[in-house]
Enzyme design. Structure first.
Site, mmCIF file in Angstrom:
data_model
loop_
_atom_site.group_PDB
_atom_site.id
_atom_site.type_symbol
_atom_site.label_atom_id
_atom_site.label_comp_id
_atom_site.label_asym_id
_atom_site.label_seq_id
_atom_site.Cartn_x
_atom_site.Cartn_y
_atom_site.Cartn_z
ATOM 1 N N TYR A 166 -67.761 -60.040 -53.211
ATOM 2 C CA TYR A 166 -68.611 -59.174 -54.020
ATOM 3 C C TYR A 166 -69.837 -59.919 -54.537
ATOM 4 O O TYR A 166 -69.717 -60.914 -55.265
ATOM 5 C CB TYR A 166 -67.830 -58.605 -55.205
ATOM 6 C CG TYR A 166 -66.602 -57.807 -54.827
ATOM 7 C CD1 TYR A 166 -66.459 -57.236 -53.561
ATOM 8 C CD2 TYR A 166 -65.560 -57.627 -55.740
ATOM 9 C CE1 TYR A 166 -65.328 -56.519 -53.223
ATOM 10 C CE2 TYR A 166 -64.430 -56.900 -55.407
ATOM 11 C CZ TYR A 166 -64.317 -56.345 -54.146
ATOM 12 O OH TYR A 166 -63.186 -55.637 -53.808
ATOM 13 N N GLY A 223 -59.710 -46.558 -55.110
ATOM 14 C CA GLY A 223 -60.201 -45.287 -54.592
ATOM 15 C C GLY A 223 -59.461 -44.075 -55.109
ATOM 16 O O GLY A 223 -59.468 -43.016 -54.470
ATOM 17 N N ALA A 231 -61.498 -41.074 -55.462
ATOM 18 C CA ALA A 231 -62.126 -40.649 -54.200
ATOM 19 C C ALA A 231 -63.639 -40.529 -54.329
ATOM 20 O O ALA A 231 -64.216 -39.456 -54.144
ATOM 21 C CB ALA A 231 -61.515 -39.331 -53.714
ATOM 22 N N GLY A 236 -65.406 -40.454 -56.846
ATOM 23 C CA GLY A 236 -65.819 -39.572 -57.930
ATOM 24 C C GLY A 236 -65.601 -38.096 -57.648
ATOM 25 O O GLY A 236 -65.807 -37.253 -58.524
ATOM 26 N N LEU A 237 -65.148 -37.753 -56.428
ATOM 27 C CA LEU A 237 -64.916 -36.347 -56.086
ATOM 28 C C LEU A 237 -63.832 -35.730 -56.965
ATOM 29 O O LEU A 237 -63.860 -34.528 -57.249
ATOM 30 C CB LEU A 237 -64.501 -36.223 -54.614
ATOM 31 C CG LEU A 237 -65.569 -36.575 -53.582
ATOM 32 C CD1 LEU A 237 -64.971 -36.596 -52.182
ATOM 33 C CD2 LEU A 237 -66.715 -35.570 -53.653
ATOM 34 N N LEU A 238 -62.870 -36.546 -57.395
ATOM 35 C CA LEU A 238 -61.771 -36.037 -58.222
ATOM 36 C C LEU A 238 -62.059 -36.185 -59.706
ATOM 37 O O LEU A 238 -61.175 -36.004 -60.536
ATOM 38 C CB LEU A 238 -60.467 -36.765 -57.848
ATOM 39 C CG LEU A 238 -60.084 -36.694 -56.377
ATOM 40 C CD1 LEU A 238 -58.758 -37.391 -56.122
ATOM 41 C CD2 LEU A 238 -60.024 -35.242 -55.893
ATOM 42 N N LYS A 240 -67.639 -34.946 -59.334
ATOM 43 C CA LYS A 240 -68.773 -34.923 -58.403
ATOM 44 C C LYS A 240 -68.645 -33.720 -57.454
ATOM 45 O O LYS A 240 -67.535 -33.272 -57.158
ATOM 46 C CB LYS A 240 -68.845 -36.225 -57.606
ATOM 47 C CG LYS A 240 -69.365 -37.401 -58.421
ATOM 48 C CD LYS A 240 -69.665 -38.588 -57.530
ATOM 49 C CE LYS A 240 -70.304 -39.732 -58.324
ATOM 50 N NZ LYS A 240 -70.621 -40.893 -57.472
#
Length: 299
Positions: free
Chosen positions: A52, A199, A202, A204-206, A209
């Site tokens: 990173y 993750g 996901a 930010g989908l969950l 987003k």
């Protein structure tokens, strides 16, 4: 904050942990303050990697905890070797490289030992026994306390279960990626190997987003999962709470790594462990909202 023992180790980790990868190195003082604030409020597990930001991420973690090193659990990773021209990295799980890389991580983290050293990937074509031998040597030398792997490949995970003393596996797991549920989670639980998830929101989908395609799911399928989560949201339970509580329901899971780079994200991560656990009915409701994917490769 809640804590669980990580596999067969003596590491008692916070059930939500700090994913350091997204910390901006452009404002080190702010990033260090965020890390310290997380620790003050109960997060004790911090996940980074030499990959990173070309090691700069490890430096931030090292600076943040040089005064209270023994009170935090630092996990870093190895196996991705930067090219000398900086154009990218190549996979290298060989003994010679790991022994050199660990010294760099120790220096950047300002410590003389790592709580958890993880192989940052892995394939069946690797010299697996050589890699394991190297981790065992580092344990004998006192440079690492425990070792694990970061992998989503069932065939690789099975080899390390059979041939090594790993205490943990880091893997992607969420309501939109339930592949670990097919066999891997139960197998790790049976062998007392702890799971650290990534993750779990996901991308930010969950957590709010807008829906989009994800893995093998269409935008419409992702929307169905989001709507199922939204049905369980209350004044005391956010979408992120529901999504992470789902991941934490499996007994193999010790901690979920959340990428944190802002105060808002930190406050959310601090609240999640105290959110009400999902009932069996609610777990079933979420699971029935979408068919789970299966691993197509590396089975």
């Amino acid at each position: 904050m809640h804590y669980k023992v990580l596999g067969k180790s003596d590491l008692k980790v916070s059930t939500t942990s700090f994913g350091c990868k997204s910390l901006p190195a452009t404002n080190p003082e702010e990033s260090i303050q965020l890390l310290q604030q997380a620790f003050t409020n109960g997060i004790n597990y911090f996940d980074t990697a030499d990959l990173y930001d070309k090691g700069e991420n490890e430096k931030l973690v090292g600076q943040a905890f040089r005064e209270n090193r023994h009170q935090v659990i630092i996990a870093t990773k190895v196996g991705n070797q930067w090219r000398t021209d900086g154009s990218g990295w190549d996979w290298n799980p060989r003994k010679e490289y790991i022994l050199k890389a660990v010294e760099g991580s120790l220096q950047r983290l300002q410590t003389d030992y790592l709580d958890l050293y993880q192989l940052h990937g892995g394939t069946l074509d690797d010299p697996i026994d050589e890699t394991i031998e190297t981790f065992e040597l580092l344990k004998q030398q006192g440079k690492i306390r425990n070792y694990g792997i970061s992998s989503i490949r069932p065939n690789v995970i099975r080899e390390y279960i059979k041939r090594s003393n790993i205490v943990s596996v880091m893997m992607q797991y969420s309501l939109l990626d339930r592949r670990p549920e097919e066999t891997v989670l139960d197998l790790l639980q049976e062998n007392q190997i702890g799971v650290v998830t990534r993750g779990s929101l996901a991308q930010g989908l969950l957590a709010g987003k807008p829906p989009k395609t994800y893995l093998g799911y269409s935008e419409q399928e992702v929307k169905k999962v989001i709507e199922a989560i939204q049905n369980l949201v209350t004044d005391n339970l956010s979408m992120a709470d529901v999504a992470v509580q789902y991941v934490l329901h499996h007994p193999a899971v010790a901690s979920t790594v959340l990428g944190i780079r802002t105060q808002t994200q930190l406050q959310e991560a601090l609240y999640i462990p105290n959110a009400e656990a999902l009932s069996n009915n609610n777990l079933n409701f979420l699971q029935q909202s979408l068919h789970p994917l299966l691993y197509e490769q590396h089975r």
